[in-house]
Design a protein around this motif. Structure first.
Motif, PDB file in Angstrom:
ATOM      1  N   SER A  32       0.818  -1.219   0.000  1.00 34.89           N
ATOM      2  CA  SER A  32       0.000   0.000   0.000  1.00 34.89           C
ATOM      3  C   SER A  32       0.851   1.268   0.000  1.00 34.89           C
ATOM      4  O   SER A  32       0.527   2.251  -0.683  1.00 34.89           O
ATOM      5  N   ASP A  33       1.964   1.260   0.759  1.00 35.05           N
ATOM      6  CA  ASP A  33       2.847   2.434   0.798  1.00 35.05           C
ATOM      7  C   ASP A  33       3.467   2.718  -0.563  1.00 35.05           C
ATOM      8  O   ASP A  33       3.639   3.876  -0.954  1.00 35.05           O
ATOM      9  N   ALA A  36       0.813   4.223  -2.780  1.00 33.83           N
ATOM     10  CA  ALA A  36       0.540   5.592  -2.325  1.00 33.83           C
ATOM     11  C   ALA A  36       1.606   6.556  -2.827  1.00 33.83           C
ATOM     12  O   ALA A  36       1.310   7.670  -3.274  1.00 33.83           O
ATOM     13  N   GLN A  37       2.875   6.107  -2.776  1.00 33.96           N
ATOM     14  CA  GLN A  37       3.968   6.946  -3.269  1.00 33.96           C
ATOM     15  C   GLN A  37       3.865   7.154  -4.776  1.00 33.96           C
ATOM     16  O   GLN A  37       4.107   8.255  -5.284  1.00 33.96           O
ATOM     17  N   SER A 302      11.113   8.062  -0.630  1.00 34.17           N
ATOM     18  CA  SER A 302      10.286   8.141  -1.837  1.00 34.17           C
ATOM     19  C   SER A 302      10.932   7.391  -3.003  1.00 34.17           C
ATOM     20  O   SER A 302      10.267   6.621  -3.707  1.00 34.17           O
ATOM     21  N   LEU A 305      10.729   3.622  -2.496  1.00 34.15           N
ATOM     22  CA  LEU A 305       9.407   3.070  -2.802  1.00 34.15           C
ATOM     23  C   LEU A 305       9.182   2.959  -4.308  1.00 34.15           C
ATOM     24  O   LEU A 305       8.609   1.971  -4.790  1.00 34.15           O
TER      25      LEU A 305
END
Length: 344
Positions: A32-33, A36-37, A302, A305
């Motif tokens: 999910s992270d 999202a990024q 960031s 990811l």
């Protein structure tokens, strides 16, 4: 006998349902992270990251083709592409435990014997490791002064990672070339290792090494084959190394390309020798340790990811679609077979 096709359909449907459930669980809890990024990233960077991720899979497909075509001339770059994505899918849904098995199984479906598939898998891993070491050595040479000034304590760890990785590769290749050395290892293990689990592990290693020997001896009949395989592996690793640069250069236009390539290669080397599941946690740790002083915590996380999306999640998504289409086709064929059986 008539119930057998129906049972097969039921098991395939059940397996497909379990896979979908695991995919939703993994996406919701582990990925999910990353998604999202990706949503927060500029369109240009997101597109470039996707292009590099897909490009990597094509180059990986060519590197696999170069190994497999010695056994199966009809094996194409596209087959290699989907091999990589198929394995990426099962790596995630099995939480790392089904990675090697899924690769051997894919080769089996393409007409290779199990021993040949194991040999191809082992050589595939070895050539990847050699490519990573090669690029990391070049990176250490080019960035030694900068690294000594910013993170001097990392240098011994990077050197240790390179040496350990090289020794592992050297030991596997030495055992695969020398039958006498492999026999000596087996005799030593039978004499001194009392744990049944360790003995079983040695037996599995011996099978893989035997398969690797057959693979290497087949491939080296074409003297240029190993060089081509090494070249494609260097090319695919270089694409991976470019991803963090693409992710960072928009916010840090003066960032040095060679430095980013080198630091990412160091992270991959150390991730391969620090014992964590699939090397994920160790890669993140080393990556952030190197990049935080360079670009700050927020941008380092960031870029990490986005790197994970391109190298880890994107092939998983392609592999998921591929596996689901295969399962759908198998179920459809089985339903047709049951109908034909019923009408007779």
């Amino acid at each position: 006998m008539k119930n057998k096709p129906k049972l097969k359909i039921f098991l395939n449907v059940l397996l497909m349902a379990v896979m979908i459930g695991v995919v939703f669980y993994v996406v919701d809890n582990s990925l999910s992270d990353i998604f999202a990024q990706l949503m927060k990233t500029s369109a240009v960077v997101a597109v470039l990251v996707v292009i590099l991720g897909v490009g990597y899979q094509f180059v990986e497909g060519q590197s696999i083709k170069e190994i497999v075509e010695s056994f199966q001339p009809n094996f194409t770059m596209t087959d290699g592409f989907f091999t990589s994505c198929y394995v990426a899918f099962y790596r995630i849904v099995s939480f790392g435990t089904g990675t090697l098995v899924s690769e051997v199984l894919f080769y089996r479906k393409k007409g290779l014997a199990v021993s040949q598939g194991m040999g191809v898998t082992a050589l595939h891993m070895i050539m990847y490791k050699l490519a990573v070491i090669f690029l990391a050595v070049l990176g250490l040479i080019s960035q030694f002064t900068q690294l000594y000034e910013s993170s001097p304590k990392m240098i011994p760890f990077i050197l240790a990672g390179m040496i350990i990785t090289f020794l592992i590769v050297f030991a596997i290749l030495a055992l695969s070339v020398s039958i006498r050395l492999q026999v000596l290892l087996t005799v030593w293990a039978n004499k001194f290792i009392k744990s049944q689990k360790l003995r079983d592990w040695v037996d599995k290693c011996n099978i893989q090494i035997y398969s690797l020997r057959d693979t290497v001896q087949t491939i080296i009949k074409d003297r240029s084959a190993l060089l081509r395989i090494f070249f494609w592996n260097v090319a695919k690793v270089l694409i991976w190394l470019l991803i963090p640069y693409v992710a960072l250069v928009e916010q840090h236009p003066t960032i040095d390309l060679l430095q980013v390539l080198s630091y990412t290669s160091f992270s991959i080397v150390l991730a391969g020798v620090i014992p964590t599941p699939a090397g994920i946690g160790s890669f993140e740790f080393v990556y952030l340790l190197l990049f935080k002083p360079l670009v700050g915590t927020v941008d380092a996380v960031s870029s990490l990811l986005l790197y994970r999306f391109s190298s880890f999640v994107l092939p998983f998504l392609i592999g998921m679609v591929y596996v689901m289409l295969i399962k759908r086709r198998e179920i459809k064929e089985e339903i047709i077979a049951v109908r034909e059986e019923s009408s007779e």
